[in-house]
Design a protein around this motif. Structure first.
Motif, PDB file in Angstrom:
ATOM      1  N   LYS A 100     -43.274  77.054 -25.847  1.00  0.00           N
ATOM      2  CA  LYS A 100     -44.329  75.875 -25.372  1.00  0.00           C
ATOM      3  C   LYS A 100     -44.787  76.816 -24.372  1.00  0.00           C
ATOM      4  CE  LYS A 100     -42.452  72.793 -28.041  1.00  0.00           C
ATOM      5  NZ  LYS A 100     -43.359  72.106 -29.062  1.00  0.00           N
ATOM      6  N   THR A 101     -46.112  76.601 -24.392  1.00  0.00           N
ATOM      7  CA  THR A 101     -47.047  77.302 -23.388  1.00  0.00           C
ATOM      8  C   THR A 101     -47.895  76.513 -22.584  1.00  0.00           C
ATOM      9  OG1 THR A 101     -48.762  77.918 -25.051  1.00  0.00           O
ATOM     10  CG2 THR A 101     -47.118  79.515 -25.021  1.00  0.00           C
ATOM     11  N   GLY A 102     -48.072  75.333 -22.831  1.00  0.00           N
ATOM     12  CA  GLY A 102     -49.109  74.628 -21.737  1.00  0.00           C
ATOM     13  C   GLY A 102     -48.808  73.095 -21.900  1.00  0.00           C
ATOM     14  N   VAL A 103     -48.957  72.122 -20.835  1.00  0.00           N
ATOM     15  CA  VAL A 103     -49.007  70.890 -20.875  1.00  0.00           C
ATOM     16  C   VAL A 103     -50.325  70.430 -20.320  1.00  0.00           C
ATOM     17  CG1 VAL A 103     -47.652  69.059 -19.882  1.00  0.00           C
ATOM     18  CG2 VAL A 103     -46.427  71.119 -20.517  1.00  0.00           C
ATOM     19  N   LEU A 104     -50.882  69.350 -20.914  1.00  0.00           N
ATOM     20  CA  LEU A 104     -52.097  68.643 -20.665  1.00  0.00           C
ATOM     21  C   LEU A 104     -51.561  67.266 -20.010  1.00  0.00           C
ATOM     22  CD1 LEU A 104     -55.127  67.966 -20.655  1.00  0.00           C
ATOM     23  CD2 LEU A 104     -54.829  67.083 -22.864  1.00  0.00           C
ATOM     24  N   ALA A 105     -51.989  67.092 -18.914  1.00  0.00           N
ATOM     25  CA  ALA A 105     -51.708  65.684 -18.201  1.00  0.00           C
ATOM     26  C   ALA A 105     -52.889  64.943 -18.174  1.00  0.00           C
ATOM     27  CB  ALA A 105     -51.016  65.993 -16.776  1.00  0.00           C
ATOM     28  N   ILE A 106     -52.958  63.765 -18.633  1.00  0.00           N
ATOM     29  CA  ILE A 106     -54.185  62.596 -18.318  1.00  0.00           C
ATOM     30  C   ILE A 106     -53.608  61.863 -17.420  1.00  0.00           C
ATOM     31  CG2 ILE A 106     -55.663  60.989 -19.524  1.00  0.00           C
ATOM     32  CD1 ILE A 106     -55.032  62.209 -22.370  1.00  0.00           C
ATOM     33  N   ILE A 107     -54.697  61.630 -16.389  1.00  0.00           N
ATOM     34  CA  ILE A 107     -54.331  60.964 -14.983  1.00  0.00           C
ATOM     35  C   ILE A 107     -55.448  59.776 -14.681  1.00  0.00           C
ATOM     36  CG2 ILE A 107     -53.937  61.025 -12.616  1.00  0.00           C
ATOM     37  CD1 ILE A 107     -53.118  64.111 -13.120  1.00  0.00           C
ATOM     38  N   GLU A 108     -54.965  58.721 -14.588  1.00  0.00           N
ATOM     39  CA  GLU A 108     -56.037  57.539 -14.285  1.00  0.00           C
ATOM     40  C   GLU A 108     -56.166  57.683 -12.558  1.00  0.00           C
ATOM     41  OE1 GLU A 108     -56.918  52.794 -14.777  1.00  0.00           O
ATOM     42  OE2 GLU A 108     -55.044  53.797 -15.902  1.00  0.00           O
ATOM     43  N   GLY A 109     -57.424  57.379 -12.359  1.00  0.00           N
ATOM     44  CA  GLY A 109     -57.503  57.015 -10.655  1.00  0.00           C
ATOM     45  C   GLY A 109     -57.307  55.775 -10.624  1.00  0.00           C
ATOM     46  N   VAL A 110     -56.548  55.488  -9.615  1.00  0.00           N
ATOM     47  CA  VAL A 110     -56.435  53.995  -9.069  1.00  0.00           C
ATOM     48  C   VAL A 110     -57.096  53.656  -7.804  1.00  0.00           C
ATOM     49  CG1 VAL A 110     -54.487  53.698 -10.878  1.00  0.00           C
ATOM     50  CG2 VAL A 110     -54.255  54.681  -8.269  1.00  0.00           C
ATOM     51  N   ARG A 111     -57.311  54.703  -7.056  1.00  0.00           N
ATOM     52  CA  ARG A 111     -58.021  54.558  -5.610  1.00  0.00           C
ATOM     53  C   ARG A 111     -58.930  55.645  -5.359  1.00  0.00           C
ATOM     54  NH1 ARG A 111     -56.464  50.004  -6.055  1.00  0.00           N
ATOM     55  NH2 ARG A 111     -55.989  48.334  -4.394  1.00  0.00           N
ATOM     56  N   PHE A 112     -59.854  55.538  -4.860  1.00  0.00           N
ATOM     57  CA  PHE A 112     -60.811  56.622  -4.187  1.00  0.00           C
ATOM     58  C   PHE A 112     -60.785  56.460  -2.673  1.00  0.00           C
ATOM     59  CE2 PHE A 112     -63.725  55.583  -8.300  1.00  0.00           C
ATOM     60  CZ  PHE A 112     -62.647  56.248  -9.047  1.00  0.00           C
ATOM     61  N   TRP A 113     -60.868  57.791  -2.016  1.00  0.00           N
ATOM     62  CA  TRP A 113     -61.175  57.897  -0.711  1.00  0.00           C
ATOM     63  C   TRP A 113     -62.101  58.890  -0.311  1.00  0.00           C
ATOM     64  CZ3 TRP A 113     -57.740  55.282   2.878  1.00  0.00           C
ATOM     65  CH2 TRP A 113     -56.757  54.700   2.415  1.00  0.00           C
ATOM     66  N   ALA A 114     -63.176  58.332   0.197  1.00  0.00           N
ATOM     67  CA  ALA A 114     -64.067  59.215   0.655  1.00  0.00           C
ATOM     68  C   ALA A 114     -64.309  59.139   1.937  1.00  0.00           C
ATOM     69  CB  ALA A 114     -65.368  58.764  -0.044  1.00  0.00           C
ATOM     70  N   ARG A 115     -64.722  60.490   2.528  1.00  0.00           N
ATOM     71  CA  ARG A 115     -65.088  60.456   3.916  1.00  0.00           C
ATOM     72  C   ARG A 115     -66.362  59.736   4.246  1.00  0.00           C
ATOM     73  NH1 ARG A 115     -65.104  66.350   7.105  1.00  0.00           N
ATOM     74  NH2 ARG A 115     -67.371  65.773   7.175  1.00  0.00           N
ATOM     75  N   GLU A 116     -66.428  59.049   5.219  1.00  0.00           N
ATOM     76  CA  GLU A 116     -67.592  58.115   5.663  1.00  0.00           C
ATOM     77  C   GLU A 116     -68.797  58.767   5.734  1.00  0.00           C
ATOM     78  OE1 GLU A 116     -66.635  55.430   8.675  1.00  0.00           O
ATOM     79  OE2 GLU A 116     -66.624  57.133  10.209  1.00  0.00           O
ATOM     80  N   ASP A 117     -68.963  60.122   6.064  1.00  0.00           N
ATOM     81  CA  ASP A 117     -70.284  60.710   6.115  1.00  0.00           C
ATOM     82  C   ASP A 117     -70.442  61.392   5.194  1.00  0.00           C
ATOM     83  OD1 ASP A 117     -68.166  62.351   6.654  1.00  0.00           O
ATOM     84  OD2 ASP A 117     -69.365  63.787   7.836  1.00  0.00           O
ATOM     85  N   ALA A 118     -69.780  61.347   3.998  1.00  0.00           N
ATOM     86  CA  ALA A 118     -70.361  61.839   2.577  1.00  0.00           C
ATOM     87  C   ALA A 118     -70.640  60.943   1.779  1.00  0.00           C
ATOM     88  CB  ALA A 118     -68.894  62.899   2.209  1.00  0.00           C
ATOM     89  N   ASP A 140     -72.720  57.388   0.612  1.00  0.00           N
ATOM     90  CA  ASP A 140     -73.781  56.473   0.745  1.00  0.00           C
ATOM     91  C   ASP A 140     -73.235  55.109   1.088  1.00  0.00           C
ATOM     92  OD1 ASP A 140     -72.951  55.636  -1.644  1.00  0.00           O
ATOM     93  OD2 ASP A 140     -75.143  55.825  -2.510  1.00  0.00           O
ATOM     94  N   GLN A 141     -73.978  53.943   1.460  1.00  0.00           N
ATOM     95  CA  GLN A 141     -73.664  52.782   2.085  1.00  0.00           C
ATOM     96  C   GLN A 141     -73.287  51.931   0.891  1.00  0.00           C
ATOM     97  OE1 GLN A 141     -76.856  50.878   3.943  1.00  0.00           O
ATOM     98  NE2 GLN A 141     -76.376  51.816   5.930  1.00  0.00           N
ATOM     99  N   GLU A 142     -73.623  52.333  -0.695  1.00  0.00           N
ATOM    100  CA  GLU A 142     -73.224  51.530  -1.696  1.00  0.00           C
ATOM    101  C   GLU A 142     -71.836  52.241  -2.239  1.00  0.00           C
ATOM    102  OE1 GLU A 142     -76.493  52.839  -1.447  1.00  0.00           O
ATOM    103  OE2 GLU A 142     -77.139  50.910  -0.714  1.00  0.00           O
ATOM    104  N   THR A 143     -71.426  53.411  -1.638  1.00  0.00           N
ATOM    105  CA  THR A 143     -69.967  53.948  -1.993  1.00  0.00           C
ATOM    106  C   THR A 143     -69.995  54.331  -3.419  1.00  0.00           C
ATOM    107  OG1 THR A 143     -68.868  51.813  -2.614  1.00  0.00           O
ATOM    108  CG2 THR A 143     -68.635  52.281  -0.417  1.00  0.00           C
TER     109      THR A 143
END
Length: 313
Positions: free
Chosen positions: A257-275, A277-280
């Protein structure tokens, strides 16, 4: 040769060395001018080792010192595309020069071809690659891990899905994969210019239980849904839940066995406010200043871009 006992915090006081560029998906060898094993730091070599496949030259420090200083204030500039007057059917913009070049056929499993050759070819040709700086926490909550992966990508937006590739097997899973499969949780943090050295330091081949957070000096920020912490320095962090894993078997060594693929679902996003736009809904490239992975020791930065409208039929 004598060894000096250390705590993770004590690593921060070790002499500064050239950046180390191994990633957790590699088969790594000792790094940071020494050997990390069972809580001990053993001075070993002045060579910065990045993996079993890539090593910095003995004069790397000297070569690095001869290079121009990093321009921190370099702004992202937009230029015209190579051929602004390109029209349907024009093909390449190099006047046909590329059509006069020959190609070489490569069998990834040709007799005598080491698997390391495929690795070097792929990571130097499939560039630039986004880097997922993944934070995880052990099931018992005692161990917190932080490691970078460039076998990573976003593959869907509804639901938000991400893929991460791990070299190795589920049976002998290393830190991040072990924590991810046991807890089903992680945080994917995007790397920017202002903490690339610290992110690179998390690739150190530390034994399980040693915190890369302290080695790197990066700061934890609380997550909302998952137990693992976010990287506070990151402009964009995604709390993730494991959807599934898929294990792969070697073609050259059947049964391994040489590799593992993981599929991950994003459940929350965190963005720095200065990076954002207002509509997120849009991250500003000029603020994000993302770092990408190239081949060998190299990283990439985005300081120039072009915009090309998508055609309509």
């Amino acid at each position: 040769m004598s060894c000096v006992a250390f705590s993770p915090r004590a690593l921060l006081a070790l002499p500064k060395v050239s950046p180390v560029s191994s990633f957790r998906h590699l088969n790594r060898t000792p790094q940071i001018h020494g050997l990390l094993f069972s809580g001990r730091y053993c001075p070993k070599s002045t060579m910065t080792t990045t993996s079993a496949f890539f090593k910095a030259s003995d004069d790397f420090d000297q070569v690095q010192a001869s290079r121009p200083d990093f321009k921190r204030d370099a702004e992202v500039k937009f230029t015209k595309p190579p051929k602004p007057d390109w029209k349907e059917g024009d093909g390449g913009n190099d006047g046909g020069e590329s059509l006069n070049k020959k190609h070489i056929e490569i069998d990834p499993y040709a007799e005598g071809r080491p698997v390391s050759n495929n690795y070097k070819l792929l990571i130097s040709g499939m560039v630039p690659r986004p880097i997922a700086l993944i934070s995880t926490k052990s099931k018992d909550g005692k161990t917190e891990n932080l490691a970078p992966f460039s076998y990573a990508q976003v593959i869907n937006h509804d639901p938000p899905l991400f893929t991460v590739g791990f070299v190795g097997s589920l049976e002998k899973a290393k830190d991040s994969l072990r924590n991810l499969t046991e807890t089903g949780e992680c945080v994917i943090n995007i790397i920017s210019e202002h903490f690339v050295e610290a992110a690179n330091a998390t690739a150190v081949n530390a034994p399980y239980g040693v915190s890369e957070w302290e080695i790197s000096g990066l700061h934890q920020a609380p997550s909302s849904i998952v137990q693992a912490a976010r990287v506070k320095e990151s402009m964009l962090s995604i709390e993730g839940k494991l959807v599934e894993t898929k294990e792969f078997e070697s073609r050259g060594t059947p049964g391994k066995k040489t590799g593992v693929l993981a599929i991950i679902e994003g459940v929350r996003f965190w963005a720095r406010e200065d990076a954002i736009d207002q509509e997120t809904n849009v991250i500003d490239l000029k603020v994000l200043k993302p770092i990408s992975r190239l081949g060998g020791l190299a990283y990439g930065r985005t300081t120039e871009a072009v915009e090309i409208p998508r055609p309509k039929f």
